[in-house]
Enzyme design. Structure first.
Site, PDB file in Angstrom:
ATOM      1  N   CYS A   1       0.831  -1.214   0.000  1.00  0.00           N
ATOM      2  CA  CYS A   1       0.000   0.000   0.000  1.00  0.00           C
ATOM      3  C   CYS A   1       0.863   1.261   0.000  1.00  0.00           C
ATOM      4  O   CYS A   1       0.669   2.157  -0.806  1.00  0.00           O
ATOM      5  CB  CYS A   1      -0.941  -0.001   1.195  1.00  0.00           C
ATOM      6  SG  CYS A   1      -1.825   1.547   1.360  1.00  0.00           S
TER       7      CYS A   1
ATOM      8  N   CYS B   1      -1.444   1.885  -3.081  1.00  0.00           N
ATOM      9  CA  CYS B   1      -2.404   2.965  -2.824  1.00  0.00           C
ATOM     10  C   CYS B   1      -1.774   4.352  -2.763  1.00  0.00           C
ATOM     11  O   CYS B   1      -2.260   5.285  -3.415  1.00  0.00           O
ATOM     12  CB  CYS B   1      -3.125   2.730  -1.503  1.00  0.00           C
ATOM     13  SG  CYS B   1      -3.464   1.024  -1.126  1.00  0.00           S
TER      14      CYS B   1
ATOM     15  N   LYS C   1       0.229   5.533  -6.006  1.00  0.00           N
ATOM     16  CA  LYS C   1      -0.793   5.626  -7.066  1.00  0.00           C
ATOM     17  C   LYS C   1      -1.635   6.887  -6.895  1.00  0.00           C
ATOM     18  O   LYS C   1      -1.878   7.632  -7.838  1.00  0.00           O
ATOM     19  CB  LYS C   1      -1.654   4.351  -7.002  1.00  0.00           C
ATOM     20  CG  LYS C   1      -2.785   4.226  -7.943  1.00  0.00           C
ATOM     21  CD  LYS C   1      -4.119   4.728  -7.431  1.00  0.00           C
ATOM     22  CE  LYS C   1      -4.534   4.462  -6.031  1.00  0.00           C
ATOM     23  NZ  LYS C   1      -5.272   3.241  -5.754  1.00  0.00           N
TER      24      LYS C   1
ATOM     25  N   TYR D   1      -9.485  -2.893 -10.565  1.00  0.00           N
ATOM     26  CA  TYR D   1      -9.094  -1.641  -9.895  1.00  0.00           C
ATOM     27  C   TYR D   1      -7.841  -1.041 -10.540  1.00  0.00           C
ATOM     28  O   TYR D   1      -7.783   0.128 -10.884  1.00  0.00           O
ATOM     29  CB  TYR D   1      -8.714  -1.915  -8.442  1.00  0.00           C
ATOM     30  CG  TYR D   1      -9.808  -2.161  -7.446  1.00  0.00           C
ATOM     31  CD1 TYR D   1     -10.230  -1.132  -6.610  1.00  0.00           C
ATOM     32  CD2 TYR D   1     -10.372  -3.408  -7.275  1.00  0.00           C
ATOM     33  CE1 TYR D   1     -11.181  -1.352  -5.631  1.00  0.00           C
ATOM     34  CE2 TYR D   1     -11.330  -3.635  -6.303  1.00  0.00           C
ATOM     35  CZ  TYR D   1     -11.726  -2.602  -5.481  1.00  0.00           C
ATOM     36  OH  TYR D   1     -12.666  -2.818  -4.520  1.00  0.00           O
TER      37      TYR D   1
ATOM     38  N   GLU E   1      -7.455   2.382 -12.801  1.00  0.00           N
ATOM     39  CA  GLU E   1      -6.789   3.548 -12.199  1.00  0.00           C
ATOM     40  C   GLU E   1      -5.588   4.002 -13.029  1.00  0.00           C
ATOM     41  O   GLU E   1      -5.387   5.200 -13.268  1.00  0.00           O
ATOM     42  CB  GLU E   1      -6.364   3.220 -10.765  1.00  0.00           C
ATOM     43  CG  GLU E   1      -7.579   3.034  -9.865  1.00  0.00           C
ATOM     44  CD  GLU E   1      -7.248   2.743  -8.412  1.00  0.00           C
ATOM     45  OE1 GLU E   1      -8.124   2.926  -7.562  1.00  0.00           O
ATOM     46  OE2 GLU E   1      -6.121   2.304  -8.112  1.00  0.00           O
TER      47      GLU E   1
ATOM     48  N   HIS F   1     -26.222  21.973   0.795  1.00  0.00           N
ATOM     49  CA  HIS F   1     -26.440  22.485  -0.553  1.00  0.00           C
ATOM     50  C   HIS F   1     -25.436  23.581  -0.894  1.00  0.00           C
ATOM     51  O   HIS F   1     -25.131  24.396  -0.030  1.00  0.00           O
ATOM     52  CB  HIS F   1     -27.865  23.060  -0.628  1.00  0.00           C
ATOM     53  CG  HIS F   1     -28.263  23.445  -2.015  1.00  0.00           C
ATOM     54  ND1 HIS F   1     -28.468  22.514  -3.017  1.00  0.00           N
ATOM     55  CD2 HIS F   1     -28.456  24.666  -2.564  1.00  0.00           C
ATOM     56  CE1 HIS F   1     -28.803  23.152  -4.117  1.00  0.00           C
ATOM     57  NE2 HIS F   1     -28.794  24.450  -3.880  1.00  0.00           N
TER      58      HIS F   1
ATOM     59  N   GLU G   1     -25.640  15.614  -1.359  1.00  0.00           N
ATOM     60  CA  GLU G   1     -27.040  15.793  -0.933  1.00  0.00           C
ATOM     61  C   GLU G   1     -28.000  14.949  -1.775  1.00  0.00           C
ATOM     62  O   GLU G   1     -29.128  14.690  -1.376  1.00  0.00           O
ATOM     63  CB  GLU G   1     -27.449  17.269  -0.979  1.00  0.00           C
ATOM     64  CG  GLU G   1     -27.555  17.845  -2.377  1.00  0.00           C
ATOM     65  CD  GLU G   1     -27.998  19.312  -2.382  1.00  0.00           C
ATOM     66  OE1 GLU G   1     -28.914  19.649  -1.619  1.00  0.00           O
ATOM     67  OE2 GLU G   1     -27.425  20.095  -3.165  1.00  0.00           O
TER      68      GLU G   1
HETATM   69  P1  NDP Z   1      -8.739  -7.241 -10.008  1.00  0.00           P
HETATM   70  O1  NDP Z   1      -9.025  -8.596  -9.483  1.00  0.00           O
HETATM   71  O2  NDP Z   1      -9.472  -6.087  -9.498  1.00  0.00           O
HETATM   72  O3  NDP Z   1      -8.960  -7.258 -11.578  1.00  0.00           O
HETATM   73  C1  NDP Z   1      -8.271  -8.169 -12.389  1.00  0.00           C
HETATM   74  C2  NDP Z   1      -8.621  -7.899 -13.826  1.00  0.00           C
HETATM   75  O4  NDP Z   1      -7.805  -8.711 -14.659  1.00  0.00           O
HETATM   76  C3  NDP Z   1     -10.062  -8.236 -14.173  1.00  0.00           C
HETATM   77  O5  NDP Z   1     -10.519  -7.312 -15.115  1.00  0.00           O
HETATM   78  C4  NDP Z   1      -9.939  -9.628 -14.784  1.00  0.00           C
HETATM   79  O6  NDP Z   1     -10.897  -9.894 -15.760  1.00  0.00           O
HETATM   80  C5  NDP Z   1      -8.609  -9.548 -15.472  1.00  0.00           C
HETATM   81  N1  NDP Z   1      -7.933 -10.821 -15.616  1.00  0.00           N
HETATM   82  C6  NDP Z   1      -7.681 -11.740 -14.649  1.00  0.00           C
HETATM   83  N2  NDP Z   1      -7.001 -12.768 -15.164  1.00  0.00           N
HETATM   84  C7  NDP Z   1      -6.817 -12.499 -16.470  1.00  0.00           C
HETATM   85  C8  NDP Z   1      -6.182 -13.174 -17.538  1.00  0.00           C
HETATM   86  N3  NDP Z   1      -5.614 -14.357 -17.352  1.00  0.00           N
HETATM   87  N4  NDP Z   1      -6.191 -12.601 -18.757  1.00  0.00           N
HETATM   88  C9  NDP Z   1      -6.792 -11.415 -18.957  1.00  0.00           C
HETATM   89  N5  NDP Z   1      -7.402 -10.721 -17.987  1.00  0.00           N
HETATM   90  C10 NDP Z   1      -7.411 -11.259 -16.763  1.00  0.00           C
HETATM   91  O7  NDP Z   1      -7.157  -7.102  -9.869  1.00  0.00           O
HETATM   92  P2  NDP Z   1      -6.189  -5.842  -9.931  1.00  0.00           P
HETATM   93  O8  NDP Z   1      -4.906  -6.408 -10.423  1.00  0.00           O
HETATM   94  O9  NDP Z   1      -6.808  -4.708 -10.653  1.00  0.00           O
HETATM   95  O10 NDP Z   1      -6.058  -5.435  -8.409  1.00  0.00           O
HETATM   96  C11 NDP Z   1      -5.686  -6.414  -7.418  1.00  0.00           C
HETATM   97  C12 NDP Z   1      -6.364  -6.109  -6.125  1.00  0.00           C
HETATM   98  O11 NDP Z   1      -5.758  -4.990  -5.515  1.00  0.00           O
HETATM   99  C13 NDP Z   1      -7.836  -5.736  -6.253  1.00  0.00           C
HETATM  100  O12 NDP Z   1      -8.660  -6.860  -6.227  1.00  0.00           O
HETATM  101  C14 NDP Z   1      -8.076  -4.826  -5.097  1.00  0.00           C
HETATM  102  O13 NDP Z   1      -8.553  -5.573  -4.027  1.00  0.00           O
HETATM  103  C15 NDP Z   1      -6.716  -4.260  -4.788  1.00  0.00           C
HETATM  104  N6  NDP Z   1      -6.668  -2.831  -5.188  1.00  0.00           N
HETATM  105  C16 NDP Z   1      -7.496  -1.947  -4.585  1.00  0.00           C
HETATM  106  C17 NDP Z   1      -7.476  -0.618  -4.949  1.00  0.00           C
HETATM  107  C18 NDP Z   1      -8.393   0.356  -4.296  1.00  0.00           C
HETATM  108  O14 NDP Z   1      -8.941   0.037  -3.246  1.00  0.00           O
HETATM  109  N7  NDP Z   1      -8.609   1.533  -4.871  1.00  0.00           N
HETATM  110  C19 NDP Z   1      -6.568  -0.134  -5.983  1.00  0.00           C
HETATM  111  C20 NDP Z   1      -5.768  -1.153  -6.566  1.00  0.00           C
HETATM  112  C21 NDP Z   1      -5.826  -2.451  -6.165  1.00  0.00           C
HETATM  113  P3  NDP Z   1     -12.348 -10.477 -15.436  1.00  0.00           P
HETATM  114  O15 NDP Z   1     -13.155  -9.328 -14.987  1.00  0.00           O
HETATM  115  O16 NDP Z   1     -12.779 -11.004 -16.743  1.00  0.00           O
HETATM  116  O17 NDP Z   1     -12.155 -11.543 -14.402  1.00  0.00           O
END
Ligand code: NDP
Length: 458
Positions: A43, A48, A51, A177, A181, A435, A440
């Site tokens: 993080c 976090c 980023k 996520y 982002e 407001h 709101e």
């Molecule tokens: P996520 O699990 O959020 O998203 C993964 C993405 O990758 C999905 O779109 C998924 O597609 C796709 N994917 C997974 N496997 C493959 C593959 N083999 N080929 C192609 N696409 C694939 O993971 P992130 O890496 O974005 O983030 C990891 C974690 O970090 C998050 O789950 C979150 O908990 C945490 N995080 C939180 C943040 C916040 O609170 N603001 C910011 C950044 C990270 P599909 O939808 O089809 O499964």
């Protein structure tokens, strides 16, 4: 009774590990924490915090563009990416020093190196062994990528946060996520961004209206979306990379490829199997409601347990662990209604159930409002805020609040308290708004959205 070097040794000095260990230390336990990289973990060092600093930097581009509508002429505005990276790194160094100080002040000994379990009470670090009554594993996760030809050419969010220069073109694979982002950051800074996603919209698992809004906003800002597609291979040419899309003739040419396809528990080198600590197929450590693994003296929390991968959740688990075992105050984490945010542009704030999830439990009333934020009446920016509330039809309890728009994360944090308290739609209605704000809108939602047959059947 056995005597140990420490009462607690924690492996991993990220948010969850530091919270657990420094609280335990503060309660008088003899503690040590093992860290192979930087104190602060994902993080603070690779997630976090850096980023969000880059997002602030990227947002300035929008503020400059919006300023004209407010009478400002800003000439000769120029952006210097290395200057932003240097400033961000300086801040991370400051935070790392604060984390180290907090550990020191709570009597936690920092052991530099990679930790490995030798037996249920012993950890090896750099050839030395240390014993403890309890061992806590809080080693987090690491970017996971699929095994396709050419995957060695890609970067993850780790490297994206430290690029020496901005590419002209960037392909981001994954629409979760991190993908969303970083697409927002690089797009705002002038990079030509293409996203390759497996689904029809980004942010699978979020409310469908949120997914539609964010996907649409990304496209409106110039991010090209390659939907329902997976990359088959990546080839490195003299000046560019070529991505082949599975099952189609599509070729994408780009200067940089970033994968954001989820994160996997960082547990491979901990020696868990030899000590009998059960893990799932993903490598996630199996724990009970007290964060205890299959081995009595070994505990785990945060991303390496694959529950909810969010920093505040790991911190809460760390606190619960320290309270339970070092303060005689048993505490379990309540995983209901955890708010979260996606720092897209504009951002998402969400708490509770999506409409689809809520419908699985029974009939719901849905309220949705879309409006142009007041700021953009003068800036002229084509941007819509979306506010949505999902209410249990029978009890009128609010089950979910979702927002896409400026300050959504700040607004939804407060609403999360209302949901925790079991607020009903009538409680929201009885609350007087502030407001003029976007917030709101949550207390002035009047018209139920007519039930759509497809939605009701979901
Ligand atoms: P996520 O699990 O959020 O998203 C993964 C993405 O990758 C999905 O779109 C998924 O597609 C796709 N994917 C997974 N496997 C493959 C593959 N083999 N080929 C192609 N696409 C694939 O993971 P992130 O890496 O974005 O983030 C990891 C974690 O970090 C998050 O789950 C979150 O908990 C945490 N995080 C939180 C943040 C916040 O609170 N603001 C910011 C950044 C990270 P599909 O939808 O089809 O499964």
């Amino acid at each position: 009774m056995a005597t140990y070097d420490f009462d607690l040794i924690t492996i991993g000095a990220g948010s969850g590990g530091v919270r657990a260990t420094r609280l335990a230390g503060g309660y008088g336990a003899r503690t040590a924490i093992v860290e192979q990289s930087r104190v602060g973990g994902t993080c603070v060092m690779r997630g976090c915090v850096p980023k969000k600093l880059l997002i602030y930097g990227a947002h300035v581009a929008e503020d400059i563009a919006d300023a004209a509508g407010y009478g400002w002429t800003i000439e000769d505005a120029r952006f210097n990416w290395p200057a932003l990276i240097t400033a961000k790194n300086r801040e991370l160094e400051r935070l790392e020093a604060i984390y180290e100080r907090i550990l020191r002040e709570n009597g936690v000994r920092l052991l530099r190196g990679s930790g490995r379990l030798v037996d249920p009470h012993t950890v090896a670090v750099n050839g030395e062994t240390y014993t403890a009554e309890r061992i806590l594993i809080a080693c987090g996760g690491w970017p996971a990528t699929p095994a396709i030809p050419g995957i060695e050419h890609v970067i993850s969010s780790n490297e994206a946060l430290d690029l020496m220069s901005l590419p002209k073109r960037l392909v981001i694979v994954g629409g979760g996520y991190i993908g969303v982002e970083f697409a927002g950051i690089f797009n705002a800074l002038g990079v030509d961004v293409t996203m390759v996603i497996r689904a029809g919209a980004v942010l699978r698992g979020f409310d469908e209206d949120v997914r539609d809004c964010v996907t649409h906003d990304l496209e409106k800002r110039g991010v090209r979306m390659v939907r329902e597609s997976e990359v088959r291979s990546i080839e490195k040419g003299a000046d560019a990379y070529t991505l082949r899309i599975a099952g189609s003739d599509t070729l994408l040419e780009t200067d940089l490829v970033m994968y954001a396809t989820g994160r996997a528990p960082n547990t491979g080198s901990l020696g868990l199997a030899a000590v009998g600590v059960a893990v799932k197929e993903s490598g996630a450590i199996v724990v009970d409601e007290w964060n205890r693994s299959s081995v009595e003296s070994v505990f785990a929390l945060g991303d390496c347990t694959d529950r909810v991968q969010l920093t505040p959740v790991a911190i809460t688990e760390g606190r619960a662990f320290a309270e339970t075992f070092f303060h005689d105050n048993p505490m379990k984490v309540d995983y209901q209604a955890i708010p979260s945010a996606v720092f897209s542009q504009p951002p998402v704030g969400t708490v509770g159930l999506s409409e689809t999830e809520a419908r699985r439990h029974g009939a719901v009333d849905v309220y949705v409002s879309r409006f142009k934020p007041l700021k953009h009446t003068l800036s002229g920016r084509d941007e819509t805020t979306m506010v949505k509330m999902v209410v249990d039809a029978a009890s009128q309890r609010v089950l979910g609040c979702h927002m896409v728009g400026p300050d959504a994360p700040e607004i939804v944090q407060g609403l999360a308290i209302a949901l925790k308290c079991g607020a009903t739609k009538a409680d929201f209605d009885a609350t007087i708004g502030i407001h003029p704000t976007a917030a709101e809108e949550f207390v002035t939602l009047r018209d139920k959205r007519p039930d759509h047959p497809a939605r009701a059947a979901e």
